[in-house]
Design a protein around this motif. Structure first.
Motif, PDB file in Angstrom:
ATOM      1  N   PHE A  37       0.868  -1.177   0.000  1.00  0.00           N
ATOM      2  CA  PHE A  37       0.000   0.000   0.000  1.00  0.00           C
ATOM      3  C   PHE A  37       0.903   1.225   0.000  1.00  0.00           C
ATOM      4  N   ILE A  38       0.915   1.945  -1.108  1.00  0.00           N
ATOM      5  CA  ILE A  38       1.865   3.038  -1.317  1.00  0.00           C
ATOM      6  C   ILE A  38       1.136   4.366  -1.263  1.00  0.00           C
ATOM      7  N   GLN A  39       1.687   5.304  -0.495  1.00  0.00           N
ATOM      8  CA  GLN A  39       1.166   6.667  -0.451  1.00  0.00           C
ATOM      9  C   GLN A  39       2.161   7.626  -1.115  1.00  0.00           C
ATOM     10  N   GLU A  40       1.631   8.716  -1.630  1.00  0.00           N
ATOM     11  CA  GLU A  40       2.417   9.726  -2.359  1.00  0.00           C
ATOM     12  C   GLU A  40       3.162   9.099  -3.546  1.00  0.00           C
ATOM     13  N   THR A  41       2.405   8.554  -4.463  1.00  0.00           N
ATOM     14  CA  THR A  41       3.010   8.009  -5.681  1.00  0.00           C
ATOM     15  C   THR A  41       3.492   9.108  -6.617  1.00  0.00           C
ATOM     16  N   TRP A  42       2.811  10.241  -6.588  1.00  0.00           N
ATOM     17  CA  TRP A  42       3.063  11.376  -7.480  1.00  0.00           C
ATOM     18  C   TRP A  42       2.808  11.009  -8.938  1.00  0.00           C
ATOM     19  N   LEU A  43       1.941  10.040  -9.161  1.00  0.00           N
ATOM     20  CA  LEU A  43       1.609   9.653 -10.525  1.00  0.00           C
ATOM     21  C   LEU A  43       0.300  10.313 -10.951  1.00  0.00           C
ATOM     22  N   ALA A  44       0.257  10.719 -12.203  1.00  0.00           N
ATOM     23  CA  ALA A  44      -0.958  11.281 -12.783  1.00  0.00           C
ATOM     24  C   ALA A  44      -1.637  10.224 -13.655  1.00  0.00           C
ATOM     25  N   LYS A  45      -2.819  10.542 -14.146  1.00  0.00           N
ATOM     26  CA  LYS A  45      -3.557   9.609 -14.989  1.00  0.00           C
ATOM     27  C   LYS A  45      -2.780   9.282 -16.264  1.00  0.00           C
ATOM     28  N   SER A  46      -1.940  10.213 -16.692  1.00  0.00           N
ATOM     29  CA  SER A  46      -1.186  10.025 -17.937  1.00  0.00           C
ATOM     30  C   SER A  46       0.086   9.199 -17.750  1.00  0.00           C
ATOM     31  N   ASP A  47       0.364   8.752 -16.533  1.00  0.00           N
ATOM     32  CA  ASP A  47       1.619   8.052 -16.240  1.00  0.00           C
ATOM     33  C   ASP A  47       1.476   6.535 -16.333  1.00  0.00           C
ATOM     34  N   GLY A  48       0.831   6.063 -17.388  1.00  0.00           N
ATOM     35  CA  GLY A  48       0.645   4.634 -17.560  1.00  0.00           C
ATOM     36  C   GLY A  48       1.943   3.867 -17.703  1.00  0.00           C
ATOM     37  N   PHE A  49       2.995   4.531 -18.173  1.00  0.00           N
ATOM     38  CA  PHE A  49       4.299   3.874 -18.330  1.00  0.00           C
ATOM     39  C   PHE A  49       4.780   3.299 -17.003  1.00  0.00           C
ATOM     40  N   TYR A  50       4.620   4.058 -15.924  1.00  0.00           N
ATOM     41  CA  TYR A  50       5.103   3.601 -14.616  1.00  0.00           C
ATOM     42  C   TYR A  50       4.265   2.430 -14.104  1.00  0.00           C
ATOM     43  N   ILE A  51       2.969   2.484 -14.339  1.00  0.00           N
ATOM     44  CA  ILE A  51       2.091   1.385 -13.939  1.00  0.00           C
ATOM     45  C   ILE A  51       2.472   0.109 -14.675  1.00  0.00           C
ATOM     46  N   ASN A  52       2.710   0.223 -15.974  1.00  0.00           N
ATOM     47  CA  ASN A  52       3.087  -0.945 -16.759  1.00  0.00           C
ATOM     48  C   ASN A  52       4.440  -1.498 -16.328  1.00  0.00           C
ATOM     49  N   SER A  53       5.337  -0.617 -15.871  1.00  0.00           N
ATOM     50  CA  SER A  53       6.643  -1.070 -15.395  1.00  0.00           C
ATOM     51  C   SER A  53       6.490  -1.975 -14.178  1.00  0.00           C
ATOM     52  N   ILE A  54       5.538  -1.651 -13.307  1.00  0.00           N
ATOM     53  CA  ILE A  54       5.286  -2.490 -12.127  1.00  0.00           C
ATOM     54  C   ILE A  54       4.692  -3.823 -12.550  1.00  0.00           C
ATOM     55  N   LYS A  55       3.790  -3.809 -13.509  1.00  0.00           N
ATOM     56  CA  LYS A  55       3.150  -5.039 -13.974  1.00  0.00           C
ATOM     57  C   LYS A  55       4.162  -6.010 -14.572  1.00  0.00           C
ATOM     58  N   ASP A  56       5.259  -5.486 -15.115  1.00  0.00           N
ATOM     59  CA  ASP A  56       6.296  -6.349 -15.686  1.00  0.00           C
ATOM     60  C   ASP A  56       6.944  -7.251 -14.635  1.00  0.00           C
TER      61      ASP A  56
END
Length: 220
Positions: A37-56
């Motif tokens: 459970f992560i707080q202060e990700t500083w990610l916006a809706k347009s930051d799908g690249f970072y989300i996909n990096s975690i999924k890898d």
């Protein structure tokens, strides 16, 4: 999906995961974390690249952040192993905090988790603790009809270490923080929740983070 009865959980204020994903996932792997459970990700809706990096790395991600003008901070995420049966439960948005509410199916039933981040009061975000407490009560009311065994994790920026402090010689600022902590504690008590963290969670010795559970949960 695989269900099991025991899990390793992490709660962390990351202060941005943008340049820290490799380090974060390394720590999750080393400590065999099932849900983070992560707080202060500083990610916006347009930051799908970072989300996909975690999924890898073999994890799924839930993410939520209130879009705030001229503010890059905030955001909460739940990172969990692909083999876990996790359902994202949509709730209404609140002005004073970011949150994700999800259910985890286990061999012993359903566990509910709320990951929450509340920024401190600032010129940009003028929602004081009293305002937050009112919204937090609304949140508890919203989840109450379908609440399972529930855990609330995150960073609330409320100085809970002041609950047992003596009021003698407190400055007006500290006295107000003391009153805020009492008000929040009363909300937990009235709704049959208890805060488990008693030690400092901040470098300045403040207890700002929470691990709260409903009294219906048996902690082993």
């Amino acid at each position: 999906m695989h269900s099991k009865s025991s899990f390793r959980v992490l709660s962390l204020n990351a202060r941005s995961i943008r340049q820290k994903i490799a380090d974060l996932m390394y720590q999750i792997d080393c400590h065999q974390i099932d849900l983070a459970f992560i707080q202060e990700t500083w990610l916006a809706k347009s930051d799908g690249f970072y989300i996909n990096s975690i999924k890898d790395y073999g994890f799924n991600v839930l993410h939520s952040r209130n879009e705030r003008e001229n503010d890059k901070g905030g955001g909460v995420a739940v990172i969990y192993k692909e083999n876990l049966d996790v359902t994202n439960i949509k709730l209404k948005s609140y002005n004073s905090f970011d949150h994700i509410y999800c259910n985890l199916k286990t061999n012993n039933g359903i566990l509910s988790f709320i990951n929450i981040y509340r920024p401190g009061y600032s010129e940009k975000l003028q929602f004081n603790t009293s305002y937050f407490c009112d919204e937090f009560k609304d949140l508890l009311t919203e989840i109450m009809p379908e609440r399972h065994s529930c855990f609330i994790l995150g960073d609330l920026n409320i100085h809970q270490e002041l609950l047992k402090a003596k009021k003698d010689h407190m400055t007006p600022d500290i006295l107000q923080k003391h009153k805020d902590a009492i008000k929040f504690q009363n909300i937990l008590t009235d709704n049959d929740f208890i805060q488990l963290i008693k030690e400092p969670t901040h470098k300045a010795n403040g207890t700002l983070d929470v691990l709260i559970h409903s009294l219906s949960v048996n902690i082993i």
